[in-house]
Design a protein around this motif. Structure first.
Motif, short mmCIF file in Angstrom:
data_model
loop_
_atom_site.label_atom_id
_atom_site.label_comp_id
_atom_site.label_asym_id
_atom_site.label_seq_id
_atom_site.Cartn_x
_atom_site.Cartn_y
_atom_site.Cartn_z
N ASP A 147 0.83 -1.21 0.00
CA ASP A 147 0.00 0.00 0.00
C ASP A 147 0.86 1.26 0.00
OD1 ASP A 147 -2.17 -1.63 0.01
OD2 ASP A 147 -2.61 -1.42 2.15
N GLN A 148 1.97 1.20 0.69
CA GLN A 148 2.89 2.34 0.66
C GLN A 148 3.42 2.57 -0.76
OE1 GLN A 148 5.97 1.86 3.61
NE2 GLN A 148 4.51 1.37 5.25
N ALA A 149 3.74 1.47 -1.41
CA ALA A 149 4.23 1.58 -2.80
C ALA A 149 3.14 2.18 -3.70
CB ALA A 149 4.65 0.20 -3.32
N ASN B 272 11.69 4.93 -3.99
CA ASN B 272 11.10 4.53 -2.70
C ASN B 272 10.00 3.49 -2.88
OD1 ASN B 272 12.77 6.19 -1.20
ND2 ASN B 272 11.37 7.94 -1.32
N ALA B 273 9.22 3.63 -3.96
CA ALA B 273 8.20 2.62 -4.25
C ALA B 273 8.84 1.27 -4.52
CB ALA B 273 7.35 3.07 -5.44
N GLY B 274 9.93 1.26 -5.27
CA GLY B 274 10.64 0.02 -5.54
C GLY B 274 11.23 -0.59 -4.28
N LEU B 275 11.76 0.27 -3.41
CA LEU B 275 12.32 -0.23 -2.16
C LEU B 275 11.24 -0.82 -1.26
CD1 LEU B 275 14.88 2.62 -1.38
CD2 LEU B 275 15.40 0.28 -2.10
N ALA B 276 10.03 -0.23 -1.31
CA ALA B 276 8.93 -0.79 -0.51
C ALA B 276 8.54 -2.17 -1.01
CB ALA B 276 7.73 0.16 -0.56
N ALA C 299 10.61 -4.29 -2.81
CA ALA C 299 11.74 -5.24 -2.73
C ALA C 299 12.86 -4.61 -1.91
CB ALA C 299 12.22 -5.62 -4.13
N PRO C 300 12.68 -4.49 -0.61
CA PRO C 300 13.71 -3.83 0.20
C PRO C 300 15.03 -4.59 0.22
CG PRO C 300 12.02 -4.84 1.59
CD PRO C 300 11.52 -4.92 0.20
N ASP C 301 15.00 -5.86 -0.14
CA ASP C 301 16.20 -6.68 -0.06
C ASP C 301 17.10 -6.55 -1.27
OD1 ASP C 301 14.16 -7.85 -1.56
OD2 ASP C 301 15.06 -9.85 -1.38
N ALA C 302 16.55 -6.21 -2.44
CA ALA C 302 17.36 -6.30 -3.66
C ALA C 302 17.19 -5.13 -4.61
CB ALA C 302 17.02 -7.60 -4.41
N PHE C 303 16.16 -4.31 -4.45
CA PHE C 303 15.89 -3.29 -5.46
C PHE C 303 17.05 -2.29 -5.59
CE2 PHE C 303 14.06 0.70 -7.04
CZ PHE C 303 13.45 0.24 -8.19
N GLN C 304 17.59 -1.84 -4.47
CA GLN C 304 18.67 -0.86 -4.53
C GLN C 304 19.92 -1.43 -5.19
OE1 GLN C 304 18.36 2.52 -3.42
NE2 GLN C 304 20.17 2.58 -4.74
N ILE C 305 20.18 -2.72 -4.94
CA ILE C 305 21.35 -3.35 -5.57
C ILE C 305 21.19 -3.41 -7.07
CG2 ILE C 305 22.69 -5.49 -5.70
CD1 ILE C 305 21.87 -6.04 -2.79
N ILE D 279 2.54 -8.13 -9.05
CA ILE D 279 2.81 -8.01 -10.49
C ILE D 279 2.25 -6.69 -11.01
CG2 ILE D 279 2.22 -8.94 -12.76
CD1 ILE D 279 2.33 -11.73 -11.52
N SER D 280 1.02 -6.40 -10.60
CA SER D 280 0.39 -5.16 -11.04
C SER D 280 1.18 -3.94 -10.56
CB SER D 280 -1.05 -5.10 -10.53
OG SER D 280 -1.65 -3.88 -10.87
N LEU D 281 1.67 -3.99 -9.31
CA LEU D 281 2.42 -2.85 -8.77
C LEU D 281 3.76 -2.67 -9.48
CD1 LEU D 281 1.73 -3.27 -4.94
CD2 LEU D 281 0.80 -1.56 -6.49
N TRP D 282 4.46 -3.76 -9.69
CA TRP D 282 5.73 -3.66 -10.44
C TRP D 282 5.48 -3.12 -11.86
CZ3 TRP D 282 10.04 -3.25 -8.15
CH2 TRP D 282 10.40 -4.01 -7.05
N ALA D 283 4.40 -3.60 -12.48
CA ALA D 283 4.07 -3.13 -13.84
C ALA D 283 3.75 -1.64 -13.82
CB ALA D 283 2.89 -3.92 -14.40
N ASP D 284 2.97 -1.18 -12.84
CA ASP D 284 2.67 0.25 -12.74
C ASP D 284 3.92 1.07 -12.53
OD1 ASP D 284 -0.01 -0.07 -13.12
OD2 ASP D 284 -0.58 0.01 -11.02
N LEU D 285 4.81 0.58 -11.68
CA LEU D 285 6.06 1.30 -11.43
C LEU D 285 6.89 1.41 -12.71
CD1 LEU D 285 8.07 2.60 -9.51
CD2 LEU D 285 8.91 0.32 -8.91
N ALA D 286 6.97 0.32 -13.46
CA ALA D 286 7.73 0.34 -14.72
C ALA D 286 7.12 1.31 -15.72
CB ALA D 286 7.79 -1.07 -15.31
#
Length: 1344
Positions: free
Chosen positions: A487-489, A514-518, A520-526, A578-585
Motif C-alpha cells: 500500500d505504501q508503494a 522509494n516505491a521500488g524499495l517498498a 523489494a527492500p532486499d534487492a531493489f537498490q542493488i 505483479i500489477s504494482l511492479w508493472a505500474d512502477l515500470a
C-alpha cells in the motif's frame, strides 16, 4: 367479521390504503390468537388470509404477508385456488434481487413448483399455471444475464412442460418461453439437450406461431442444431430463412475466430436475395424485410464491407419506415457507417479524424435522447451499444475526456432501464472511472468502480476493479500512512503519476525509487545500482577498456541479485505485486526514469519466469477471440468487448512489460553508443604508452571481450523480451500483441536490415512469422509482407555468389557457382515470398498492400527463383490472365526484376522484349506515382544499356513529365527518391543523345540541357554523387564550345545552374542510412551500376578539379566581356565553397589578376601562393607586372618576381626577368644607372652559372682561336658590381652565349652612341656571336 375484513381489504386494494390493510390484518390476527391448532371453527372465510397476504405484498408489507400465510398454512382449509395462490404469494416473499442471493431464488422456485404441482392436477386451476409462468418470468430477470441462465433450466423446463400439458391457449407466450429455454441450454453449453429440445420447439412454433419461427431458426443455424436436410427444406421455401441461414453461417464462423472465406461475396449474395422482395411495400413484407436488412447492414459494417452497408442503409431509408424505433436504429447504422468510412485514418488520430468521430458521437447523443423518450428498451440498448463502439477508438489517455459525457449518458440510461447488458455496463462504468481518475475526481471514480464491481457478475474484471478501487481508497487517506508495504508503494506510485512536468527528474525519481524499495527492500537498490557508474571500480588500471570491463561485470553481478527475490519473499499476493511492479515500470518509462524502469521490469518479469511458464499444458488458456459479441439479435446492435479473465490479464500485463523492458534495454545500449544487435566498437586509445608497446588485438584482450560479450548479451536480452511477448500473444491468440512484437523488432533492427545483415536475426523472424500465421496479422498486411521480405532476404543474401570481374570487366561465370548447402534456405525463402505474394494477390481486397511494399517482395522472389535456377513463366508471377487490380503492374515489376538479374553469371531469365515491356508499362494504371517513376527510370536505363535510343527518349520523357505532373502527390519522405530518379532519367537521356550526335551541334546542346536538368534534380535531393556525375557529362558535352568566346556565352546560364546545384547538394546532404534498398545484391539496374561509368577527359575525374574548372569557365565568360567586377564575385563564391586545397590556386590566380587590373590590393591573396615553388610565385608576380595599374605597382611586381627566385635552378628565369625589368626601367625613364645595374646583375649571373660539360666541350679545349677576350675589354662601370674574369674559350653553352649577347646589346643600346661604353658592349656582343658560331661549327665537325 368476514364482511368487515373484506371491506377493509377492498379499500386497501382500491385506494392503496395501508391503514385499511393494517385494520384487516388486526382483525384477522386477533381472531386467530389463542385458537388451538385443532380448532377448525372460523369466524371468517379462510381465503381472507391469502387475500390479505397478497394485498400486503403489493403494498410492501412483507411481514404482514408472511404472518398471514403462516396463519393460513397452520389451519385446515379447503383445497381450492387459494391454496395455489398462497404458494405463489409465499414464493414472492423470497424474490431474489440479484444473482448473489441464490438461496432466496431456490426458495422462490420451490414454492412456485408447489403451486404448479397443485394446479396441474385440476383443469380448473390451469390459470394458475399461466399466472405462475408470468410471475416466474418477471422475478427471474436478474438470472437472464450471460453465465447465469443455467440456473433457470430445471424450473423453466417444468414451467414449459406444465404449459404444454395444460394446453395453454396463449401459444405466443409458450413459444417465447420455449425460445428462452433453448437459449438457457445454449448458455450452459448443453448442446445435446439443446438439439433435442430445439426440434420439438421448432415444430411447435412453426405450426402454431410462425412469426416466431425465424427467431428459433436463427438460433438453430447459428449453433448448428439442425441437420442439413431440414435446413435445405426450410431455406428453399422461404427467402427470409435463406437470408438468415447465410447470415448466421458467417456469424458462426466469426464466433470461432475464423474469418469467413469470401465473406464479401456471401454478403452480396444475401443482398441479392433480399432484392427478391422487390418494391412491395406492404406491411407484412416490410415487417419481414426490414429486420433482415438491419441485420445485414450490421454484419457488413462488422466485416468492413462499407459499400454493401451503404446499399443496405440506402434501401432502408427508401422503404419509407415511419416506426420511430426503426428510424433510430437506421440512424445508428448511418453513424457507424460514417466512422467506418474513415478506414485506416482512425488509427492516425489526426485532428480532423478525431473531430469527425466526435461529431458522429454527438449525433448519437441526440438519437439516444429520442430513444429514451420513445421508451423502448431494445432501441435504447441498440443506441447505447453503437455509442460504445464509436467511443472505443477515443479511449486514449489524451482523448477520453471528450467522450466522458456520452459515456455517462449511456451508463445512466442503461441503469435506469436495468439493462441486462451487464458486461457493457460494467465496461462503461470502468472507463468512466478511469476518466474521472485522470481528472482527479476521486470520489466519482470510486463510485463508478463500485458499480462496475457490482455488475461484473462473471468476475472477468474483479481483480482489476478491486485493485483500482483499493488504490483510489488509499489516495483518499490524507493523514494516515498505510501499514502494508504494497500500500505504501501504491501511494508513492500515485504521487509520482500526479507529478507535474516542471518537477525535476530527481524528485520524480525519489518517489519511484522509494516505491521500488517498498516492494523489494532486499534487492531493489542493488539492482538499481547496477547502472550507477559511481559504484564501478576499475582497479589500479585506469584505461578506458578496463573501466568498460568493470562496468559490465558490475552490472551483471548486480542484476543477478534480483533472481533470489521471490524465494526470499514467497508467493503471497503475487497478482497484486505483479500489477504494482508493472505500474512502477510504466510510470518510470513515461517520466523518463529509465534505470528505475529497467529495475522494475526485471522484478516484474521474475513472475513470468517462475509462475506463468510453470502452467501445465492442460491448463493453458484456450484460444478465444479478443472481440466477442455482447448483444447481437434481430433488433440489437453489437458491442465489442475484450474477453478478459485473471490469467489473460496476467499474461497481457507481462507481455506489456516485456515490450517496455526491451525498449528500456535498447535505451541502455544506446547510452553505450550501440544499436540493437550491433557489436561493441573498440574505443580509440588516446593514452600514452612506453616505447616498444604493442597493442593487443581486440579478441586477445580479455577485458574487451568481457565488455563486448555484455553488450551482445543486452541485445540478446532485448530480443528475447520481444519474442516472449509475441509468444504470449500467440498463447492468448491476441493478434495485436504479435503484431506489436513484429513492429518493434523491424523498427529497432532497421539499421541491420538496411545493411543486409538480416541473417543475424533470421531465427527470430521465422518464429514471428509462425506466430503471425497462427494468430493473424491484426489487419496490417503491410507489416506481414515486410516481415516476409526481411526473412526471405535473410535466408538468401549469404548464398548469393560474389561477382568476380576480369580485366575486361566481363563476368567470369565459371567462378560464380552456387553453394549447394544454400538450397534449403533459398527454397524456404521462396516459400515465404510466395506466401506473401499469394496473400496480397487481390483475391481478398482487404489484404491488398501498396505496390511499393509488394515491389520489394517481388524483387526477393525473382532473385530466389534465379538462385534456384527456376524460370518464370509467361504469366510473370500471376495466377491468371486477369488484368484487373495489381496484376498488370506485378507483371511489369517481375519482368523488370528479371532484366536486372540477367548478365550476372547466374542463370539468365527468358525475358520479354523492351518494346513489349514499355507498352505494358504505359498501359498500366499506376496507383503510386513513385513506383511508376522508378519503373520508367529503370526502363530508360535498360534501354540505354541495349543502345535503343528511341525507347530511352520515350521512357525518359515520360518519366520527366510524370515527375512534374505529380510533384505534390509525392510524400515528403519520397521526395528524395523522386528527385534522384528524375536526375538519373535526365542524365541517361543526355548520355543517349551524346552517343547519337552524328555531328549535329544542336543535339550536343540538347544533351547539355539534359545534364543540367539532371544536376538540378540531384541538387534538390542533396545527392552530391549524381550532381557531379551530371556535371562531368556536361563538361564533356560542352568541351568543343569552350575555346570560342561566342560559344562560351551560351554556356553561361547552364554553368551557373550546375554550380548552384553543386552548392545546394553540399548543403542538403541527406544520408541514406537505414533506408532499405530495393536490391541488396549485385544487379544490372541503375541503382547498382557504376555511377562513374563512361569516359571523362583528363582533369575532370576528380570532383574538386571539375568544380574549379567550371568556376574558371564561368569567370572567363565574364572576362570575355571585361566584366571584371562580376567575375571577381564569381571567384569570391568559388573561394567560399571550395575546400582549402590546392585546387583553389587557380581561383586565387584569377582573383589576383583581376584585382591587379582593378587596382585593388591583392597582398593577402598573393600570400596564398607562399607555399608554392619560387618559380610559380615569381611567375605570378611577373604576370601581374604588366597589368598592374601605376608605375609603383608594376615596379613592385617586377621586384618581387626577381626577389622570389633564389635557387640555382631558377637562374635562367631570373636572368630573363632582370633583362625584362631593365627594359621596363629604361622605357619608363628611370635613371640609366639603375638600368645598367640590373643588366650587369644578369651578366654576372650568366658568367657564374655552373653548367654541365658535354663531350663536345672536352674536344674543344684543344682548339685555340684568337678572339678578343672580355678581360682585354674590361671597363669600370662605376657601380659596385664585381665581374669575375672568364675566358671566352670557357663559354660553351649556346643559351648562355645567346643571353650574354642580348644583355650586351641592350647595354649598348641603352648607353647610346655617345657613351664611352657603347663600342665595348658592341664588341662584346660580337664576340659572343662569334663564339656561338665556333661552338656550332665544332659540333657539326664532330658529328661528321
Amino acid at each position: 367479521m368476514d364482511l368487515v375484513i373484506r371491506q377493509q381489504l377492498s379499500a386497501a386494494q382500491d385506494h392503496q390504503d395501508t391503514q385499511a390493510l393494517k385494520n384487516a390484518y388486526k382483525l384477522i390476527k386477533s381472531d386467530n390468537q389463542g385458537k388451538s391448532a385443532l380448532d377448525s371453527s372460523e369466524s371468517f372465510s379462510s381465503d381472507l388470509y391469502v387475500l390479505c397476504a397478497e394485498q400486503a405484498l403489493q403494498l410492501g408489507y412483507q411481514e404482514i404477508s408472511s404472518d398471514c400465510l403462516q396463519m393460513y398454512f397452520k389451519g385446515r382449509h379447503p383445497v381450492n385456488q387459494f391454496m395455489g395462490r398462497a404458494y405463489l404469494c409465499q414464493g414472492q416473499l423470497y424474490t431474489p434481487l440479484s444473482t448473489d442471493n441464490l438461496e432466496n431464488f431456490e426458495k422462490f422456485v420451490m414454492y412456485l413448483m408447489k403451486a404448479l404441482d397443485f394446479a396441474i392436477h385440476d383443469p380448473r386451476y390451469y390459470f394458475l399455471i399461466y399466472n405462475s409462468s408470468v410471475l416466474y418470468w418477471q422475478i427471474v430477470r436478474p438470472y437472464l444475464k450471460p453465465g447465469f441462465r443455467y440456473l433457470l433450466i430445471p424450473s423453466l423446463s417444468q414451467i414449459v412442460t406444465a404449459l404444454n400439458q395444460a394446453e395453454e391457449q396463449d401459444k405466443q407466450w409458450r413459444a417465447e418461453l420455449m425460445i428462452e429455454l433453448l437459449e438457457c441450454f445454449l448458455d450452459a453449453s448443453k448442446m445435446k439437450e439443446a438439439v433435442d429440445f430445439s426440434s420439438t420447439a421448432a415444430a411447435f412454433i412453426k405450426n402454431n406461431v410462425p412469426d416466431k419461427y425465424q427467431h428459433i431458426f436463427t438460433l438453430m443455424v447459428h449453433h448448428k442444431l439442425m441437420n442439413t436436410s431440414q435446413i435445405e427444406e426450410d431455406i428453399q421455401s422461404s427467402v427470409s430463412l435463406s437470408v438468415i441461414y447465410k447470415i448466421q453461417t458467417i456469424k458462426s464462423q466469426l464466433d470461432t475466430n475464423e474469418f469467413p472465406i469470401e465473406a464479401t461475396t456471401s454478403l452480396n449474395t444475401v443482398f441479392e436475395l433480399l432484392k427478391q422482395y422487390g418494391e412491395d411495400s406492404s406491411v407484412s413484407v416490410l415487417d419481414e424485410k426490414i429486420p433482415l436488412l438491419l441485420e445485414l447492414a450490421r454484419l457488413s459494417l462488422k466485416l468492413n464491407c462499407t459499400q454493401l452497408a451503404f446499399d443496405c442503409i440506402h434501401d432502408l431509408k427508401r422503404a419509407g419506415i415511419e416506426e420511430p424505433g426503426k428510424v433510430i436504429e437506421i440512424e445508428c447504422l448511418e453513424c457507424e457507417y460514417e466512422v467506418q468510412k474513415l478506414g485506416t485514418k482512425i488509427a492516425t488520430y489526426t485532428k480532423g479524424v478525431v473531430e469527425s468521430q466526435l461529431k458522429v458521437i454527438r449525433r448519437l447523443e441526440q438519437a439516444l435522447q429520442r430513444a429514451v423518450r420513445l421508451g423502448d428498451p431494445s432501441v435504447i440498448q441498440v443506441v447505447c451499444a453503437t455509442q460504445w463502439n464509436l467511443c472505443l477508438p477515443l479511449l486514449q489517455h489524451n482523448l477520453h475526456q471528450h467522450v466522458r459525457k456520452p459515456l455517462i449518458s449511456v451508463a445512466e440510461i442503461l441503469e435506469k432501464i436495468d439493462s441486462l447488458l451487464v458486461l457493457l455496463r460494467c465496461q462503461v462504468h470502468m472507463e468512466i472511472a478511469h476518466i474521472e481518475e485522470d481528472e482527479d475526481r476521486i470520489e466519482a471514480a470510486m463510485e463508478h468502480f463500485q458499480k462496475a464491481i457490482y455488475l461484473d457478475n462473471n468476475g472477468q474484471y474483479q481483480e482489476h476493479l478491486k485493485m483500482a478501487f483499493h488504490r483510489l481508497h488509499l489516495c483518499t487517506m490524507l493523514y494516515k500512512s498505510p501499514e502494508r508495504l504494497e500500500d505504501q508503494a501504491i501511494m508513492m506510485i500515485e504521487q509520482a503519476k500526479k507529478g507535474k512536468q516542471k518537477d525535476s527528474v530527481r524528485k520524480k525519481r525519489s518517489l519511484l525509487v522509494n516505491a521500488g524499495l517498498a516492494l523489494a527492500p532486499d534487492a531493489f537498490q542493488i539492482v538499481l545500482d547496477s547502472e550507477n557508474e559511481a559504484k564501478v571500480s576499475s582497479g589500479k588500471c585506469r584505461s578506458q577498456i578496463s573501466y568498460l570491463c568493470a562496468k559490465a561485470q558490475h552490472h551483471t553481478k548486480s542484476v543477478e541479485k534480483a533472481e533470489g527475490h521471490l524465494k526470499r519473499l514467497g508467493h503471497g499476493n503475487d497478482k497484486n505485486r505483479i500489477s504494482l511492479w508493472a505500474d512502477l515500470a510504466k510510470v518510470a518509462r513515461k517520466q523518463g526514469v529509465w534505470d528505475v524502469c529497467r529495475a522494475a521490469c526485471r522484478f516484474c518479469l521474475l513472475y513470468d519466469d517462475t509462475q506463468v511458464r510453470k502452467v501445465p499444458q492442460s491448463k493453458k488458456l484456450q484460444k478465444k477471440k479478443a472481440s466477442t459479441i455482447v448483444m447481437d439479435d434481430n433488433r440489437g446492435g453489437s458491442v465489442q468487448m475484450e474477453s478478459s479473465w485473471p490469467k489473460r490479464d496476467l499474461l497481457r500485463t507481462l507481455a506489456e512489460i516485456r515490450f517496455i523492458n526491451a525498449e528500456a534495454t535498447i535505451h541502455l545500449l544506446r547510452l553505450e553508443g550501440i544499436q540493437l544487435n550491433d557489436h561493441a566498437v573498440l574505443p580509440e586509445d588516446t593514452s600514452q604508452h612506453p616505447t616498444g608497446y604493442i597493442s593487443k588485438l581486440p579478441e586477445q584482450d580479455p577485458e574487451w571481450m568481457t565488455y563486448s560479450t555484455w553488450i551482445d548479451h543486452l541485445s540478446q536480452y532485448a530480443m528475447e523480451n520481444f519474442l516472449r511477448a509475441a509468444e504470449m500473444g500467440e498463447e492468448l491468440n491476441e493478434a495485436w500483441m504479435v503484431h506489436n512484437a513484429v513492429v518493434y523488432i523491424l523498427n529497432h533492427n532497421k539499421h541491420l536490415i538496411a545493411s543486409g545483415r538480416q541473417r543475424e536475426i533470421v531465427e527470430s523472424l521465422q518464429s514471428l512469422l509462425i506466430a503471425m500465421k497462427n494468430t493473424g496479422h491484426s489487419g496490417n498486411t503491410v507489416v506481414l509482407v515486410m516481415l516476409c521480405n526481411a526473412l526471405a532476404r535473410g535466408l538468401i543474401l549469404c548464398w548469393i555468389p560474389v561477382l568476380k570481374i576480369d580485366e575486361k570487366k566481363k563476368i567470369d561465370a565459371a567462378t560464380d557457382k552456387m553453394d549447394p548447402n544454400g538450397f534449403p534456405d533459398i527454397k524456404a525463402a521462396l516459400e515465404v515470398c510466395e506466401f506473401a505474394l499469394n496473400l496480397t494477390n487481390g483475391n481478398i481486397p482487404s489484404e491488398l498492400v501498396p505496390i511499393v511494399v509488394r515491389q520489394h517482395i517481388i524483387a526477393t522472389w525473382v532473385k530466389a527463383k534465379q538462385l534456384l535456377q527456376q524460370q518464370i513463366g509467361h504469366k510473370l508471377g500471376t495466377d491468371d490472365e486477369n488484368d484487373d487490380g495489381q496484376n498488370p503492374i506485378t507483371k511489369v515489376l517481375v519482368a523488370l526484376e528479371m532484366y536486372s538479374c540477367n548478365g550476372l553469371g547466374l542463370m539468365d531469365f527468358t525475358v520479354l522484349s523492351l518494346s513489349q515491356l514499355v507498352k505494358m508499362t504505359l498501359e498500366c494504371n499506376w496507383p503510386d506515382p513513385l513506383v511508376e517513376l522508378q519503373t520508367l527510370t529503370r526502363l530508360t536505363h535498360f534501354a540505354y544499356a541495349s543502345h535503343d535510343h528511341e525507347i530511352v527518349m520515350t521512357c525518359s520523357q515520360r518519366a520527366l513529365q510524370l515527375g512534374i505532373k505529380h510533384t505534390r502527390a509525392f510524400l515528403t519522405e519520397n521526395q528524395k527518391a523522386r528527385q534522384e530518379m528524375l536526375s538519373t532519367a535526365a542524365c541517361i537521356q543526355g548520355r543517349s543523345i551524346m552517343e547519337n550526335l552524328a555531328g549535329k551541334k544542336h543535339l550536343r546542346l540538347a544533351a547539355s540541357k539534359a545534364f543540367v536538368q539532371s544536376a538540378r534534380y540531384a541538387g534538390e535531393t542533396g545527392n552530391c554523387a549524381l550532381v557531379m556525375l551530371a556535371a562531368r557529362y556536361f563538361w564533356n558535352a560542352c568541351l568543343p564550345f569552350i575555346g570560342s568566346p561566342s560559344d562560351r556565352e551560351q554556356l553561361k546560364e547552364p554553368t551557373e545552374t550546375i554550380l548552384k546545384n553543386i552548392i545546394k547538394a553540399d548543403k542538403n546532404k541527406q544520408g541514406t542510412k537505414n533506408m532499405l534498398q530495393l536490391h541488396q545484391w549485385p544487379t544490372k539496374d541503375f541503382q547498382s551500376s557504376e555511377s562513374l561509368e563512361g569516359h571523362f577527359l583528363p582533369g575532370t575525374e576528380e570532383d574538386l578539379t571539375l568544380r574549379t574548372s567550371l568556376y574558371g569557365l564561368l569567370f572567363h565568360m565574364y572576362a570575355d566581356k571585361s566584366d571584371w567586377e562580376t567575375g571577381l564575385k564569381v571567384l569570391d563564391e568559388a573561394i567560399q565553397v571550395l575546400p582549402r586545397t590546392k585546387h583553389r590556386l587557380l581561383i586565387f590566380k584569377h582573383m589576383v589578376i583581376v584585382k591587379a587590373r582593378l587596382g585593388r590590393n591583392f597582398t593577402m591573396d598573393i600570400q596564398k601562393f607562399k607555399d608554392e615553388s619560387e618559380n610559380y610565385l615569381s611567375h605570378m608576380w611577373h604576370r601581374l607586372a604588366p597589368i598592374s595599374k601605376g608605375i609603383v605597382g608594376q615596379l613592385t611586381c617586377y621586384h618581387n618576381a626577381i626577389e622570389a627566385l633564389q635557387k640555382q635552378e631558377s637562374e635562367w628565369q631570373k636572368v630573363d626577368y632582370l633583362m625584362e625589368f631593365a627594359e621596363w626601367l629604361y622605357c619608363n625613364q628611370f635613371p640609366l644607372n639603375g638600368v645598367i645595374k640590373h643588366l650587369d646583375w644578369a651578366i654576372d649571373i650568366l658568367l657564374h652559372m655552373k653548367l654541365d660539360i658535354g663531350p663536345f666541350e672536352e674536344e674543344e679545349k684543344n682548339i685555340k682561336q684568337e678572339i678578343p677576350s672580355p678581360a682585354k675589354l674590361k671597363v669600370d662601370f662605376g657601380v659596385n658590381v664585381t665581374v669575375t674574369q672568364t675566358a671566352n674559350e670557357d663559354l660553351r653553352n649556346i643559351r648562355q652565349l645567346e643571353m650574354l649577347f642580348r644583355a650586351h646589346t641592350l647595354m649598348a643600346i641603352i648607353s647610346g652612341h655617345s657613351s664611352p661604353f657603347h663600342q665595348q658592349n658592341c664588341l662584346m656582343a660580337y664576340a659572343y656571336i662569334i663564339r656561338i658560331w665556333q661552338v656550332r661549327l665544332f659540333q657539326g665537325v664532330c658529328l661528321l
